[in-house]
Design an enzyme around this catalytic site. Structure first.
Site, PDB file in Angstrom:
ATOM      1  CG  HIS A 156      -5.722  -4.169  -1.175  1.00 52.72           C
ATOM      2  ND1 HIS A 156      -5.337  -4.729   0.022  1.00 52.72           N
ATOM      3  CD2 HIS A 156      -7.046  -4.442  -1.296  1.00 52.72           C
ATOM      4  CE1 HIS A 156      -6.375  -5.319   0.581  1.00 52.72           C
ATOM      5  NE2 HIS A 156      -7.414  -5.157  -0.184  1.00 52.72           N
ATOM      6  CB  CYS A 206       4.693  11.311  -8.074  1.00 47.09           C
ATOM      7  SG  CYS A 206       6.070  10.799  -7.027  1.00 47.09           S
TER       8      CYS A 206
END
Length: 557
Positions: free
Chosen positions: A186, A484
């Site tokens: 994160h 991606c």
């Protein structure tokens, strides 16, 4: 004398400034015995601590947007889980005082997530932060959080909690260095979204003290302590040139000799839509649809899905939108789609495999996508996550086309898919490489472990081999192949990927200007030479160094 520490660079860029360290978590007092007549008050205080933390984080989440809001909402859900407070109460009634009960309750949840591995284990740092906040509230101590030295600084921490990362102000925090973490955690994701240069997984950061001048090079993944004035000046000038060049270019991605490389954005939640649509891109390379399914007891209706997809297609009218069908399982368990007894969810029924267990989930999603695409001017492509076999790709493509959707693709996230990319390309219309999962599965490396972060470095030559295999298969079959994963956001890596044969790059909107500028400064032959130099290197650090040495600073933004 200057010393250099190494980690994993995130976001690119080079800045210098004084260190400001994160405050240490609260230290509970010695254990105490809670008298029987005080147990109700102790239980009430513990429950109130959980509530206070949840409400404070909820306020932050309401004021945030983008990935920061998502992460904060997830933390609110964790600390507000009734099972957590119930367990803490049971521990108090069993003889623990409040701080020990909170620590033990979080510890049990922590162990369960760590044992699950994969992305579940990335939540361990979140639980540690929530524990520290709850203990601080209970004891009336200062809340652990960000330092405020009153001047721009380089934030250094063992790791950074989502609640703190979400509050980072790029005008004050000019760079971020953490001892722990990896390229897909994160901290890395939020730092990249904020445009803050970062180096994570830097074990030597423990030695960096408050006020010490450091030079953070996110491109090289290095932190230089006590740099010379000349090095600082050179870094500042280089950063200014990068920003200037990136701002000068607009439009489709192309190399210096005109070879097209589509530049696309990643999109994962409704609140990201406005900024993503406003970005100078050719569309969406990865539309994550999980936001519609998470934190629910049953799947969203076809009508609800149709409305959400139609808004995205309208925002990207005339541009490509690549939709990834539901990627449930692993770190995104759904009570209506995933089993609760899997020993290793990262290797279990996830992604396209959930369609075998519950075919109607995929059928409803494809039906909704077809309804939303009907009449829209966006070019809608649909791809399946976690494809392992060519037969899976062929079956998925048939189902997509049966709903009237013309373009079906497969994600290449496991080595088996890369090794049989030619057959996958024959079965569908395009391929998309997810470098994050492909790294994890190729190297059998838990991406939550800082000690293994080097294996997840996108510069690993073995990973580049898999990318080349896939891209070459796409070229032979006349199929576009995109990337991606997080690797697409690195300007130098973008050149390597282009040289390997990748035809599109999808990243956070903030990353596209420098990627565009890097491509415009190099020919396709340049990119191919850089790709060969990196792919044939013995290790990731050598691959990165070879490319850096071959790129005069004037030609890389």
């Amino acid at each position: 004398m200057a010393t250099v520490q190494r980690g994993i660079g995130i976001g690119g860029g080079t800045v210098s400034g004084p260190v400001a360290r994160m405050a240490r978590p609260p230290v509970p007092p010695a254990p105490r015995t809670v008298p029987a007549d005080q147990l109700p008050a102790e239980v009430d205080a513990v429950r109130a601590a959980f509530t206070d933390v949840a409400e404070a984080l909820q306020r932050r989440a309401d004021a945030a947007s983008g990935p920061a809001a998502e992460v904060l909402f997830a933390q609110v859900m964790m600390v507000a889980d009734p099972a957590l407070a119930d367990r803490a109460e049971a521990l108090v009634r069993g003889g623990d005082d409040g701080p020990r009960a909170i620590d033990a309750a979080f510890g049990e949840f922590r162990s369960a997530l760590a044992a699950a591995g994969g992305l579940f284990a990335e939540r361990v740092a979140d639980l540690d932060d929530l524990r520290d906040r709850a203990v601080a509230v209970l004891l009336g101590l200062p809340m652990p959080g960000l330092p405020e030295p009153g001047h721009p600084h380089v934030l250094v921490a063992a790791d950074l909690a989502p609640a703190d990362t979400a509050l980072l102000d790029p005008a004050s925090v000019i760079a971020l260095v953490t001892e722990q973490g990896g390229p897909t955690g994160h901290t890395a994701i939020l730092a990249r979204g904020l445009g803050i240069p970062a180096v994570v997984g830097c074990a030597g950061a423990e030695a960096l003290t408050d006020g010490r001048l450091v030079l953070v090079d996110a491109d090289a993944g290095t932190v230089e302590a006590d740099p010379t004035p000349e090095a600082v000046t050179e870094a500042a000038e280089r950063a200014a040139r990068r920003r200037r060049r990136a701002a000068e270019l607009t439009g489709p991605g192309r190399t210096a000799d005109g070879h097209p490389v589509k530049l696309l954005v990643n999109l994962g939640a409704p609140h990201e839509l406005s900024a993503a649509a406003a970005a100078d891109s050719e569309g969406v390379g990865l539309f994550r649809t999980e936001f519609l399914f998470l934190e629910r007891t049953e799947a969203p209706s076809v009508a609800e899905q149709t409305d959400a997809y139609a808004r995205v297609f309208a925002a990207f009218a005339g541009r490509r939108v690549v939709v990834r069908t539901l990627d449930a399982g692993a770190d995104k368990p759904l009570p209506f789609a995933t089993a609760t007894d899997e020993q290793n969810p990262a290797l279990g029924v996830r992604g396209l495999r959930t369609a075998t267990r519950d075919p109607e989930l995929l059928e409803d999603q494809l039906h909704a996508l077809a309804l939303a695409a009907d009449g829209a001017s966006a070019e809608v492509w649909v791809m399946a996550p976690m494809v392992s076999l060519p037969g899976e790709a062929a079956t998925f493509a048939d189902r997509v086309r049966a709903h009237g959707l013309a373009t079906a693709g497969a994600m290449v996230e496991v080595p088996a898919a890369a090794l049989r990319a030619g057959e996958l390309a024959e079965a569908c219309d395009f391929l998309s490489i997810g470098t994050n999962d492909l790294s994890q599965y190729a190297f059998a490396a838990d991406r939550t472990l800082a000690s293994l972060a080097g294996l997840l470095d996108p510069w690993q030559p073995a990973l580049l081999d898999l990318v080349q295999l896939t891209a070459a298969a796409g070229t032979r079959g006349g199929r576009p192949v995109g990337v991606c994963g997080e690797a697409a956001a690195d300007p130098a890596m973008a050149l390597v990927l282009t040289g390997l044969g990748v035809t599109s790059l999808s990243a956070a909107p903030a990353a596209l200007p420098e990627v565009r500028a890097a491509l415009a400064a190099h020919t396709l032959a340049d990119c191919q030479a850089l790709a060969e130099a990196a792919r044939t290197a013995p290790d990731a650090s050598t691959a990165r160094a070879r490319v850096a040495d071959a790129l005069p600073e004037a030609r890389l933004p």
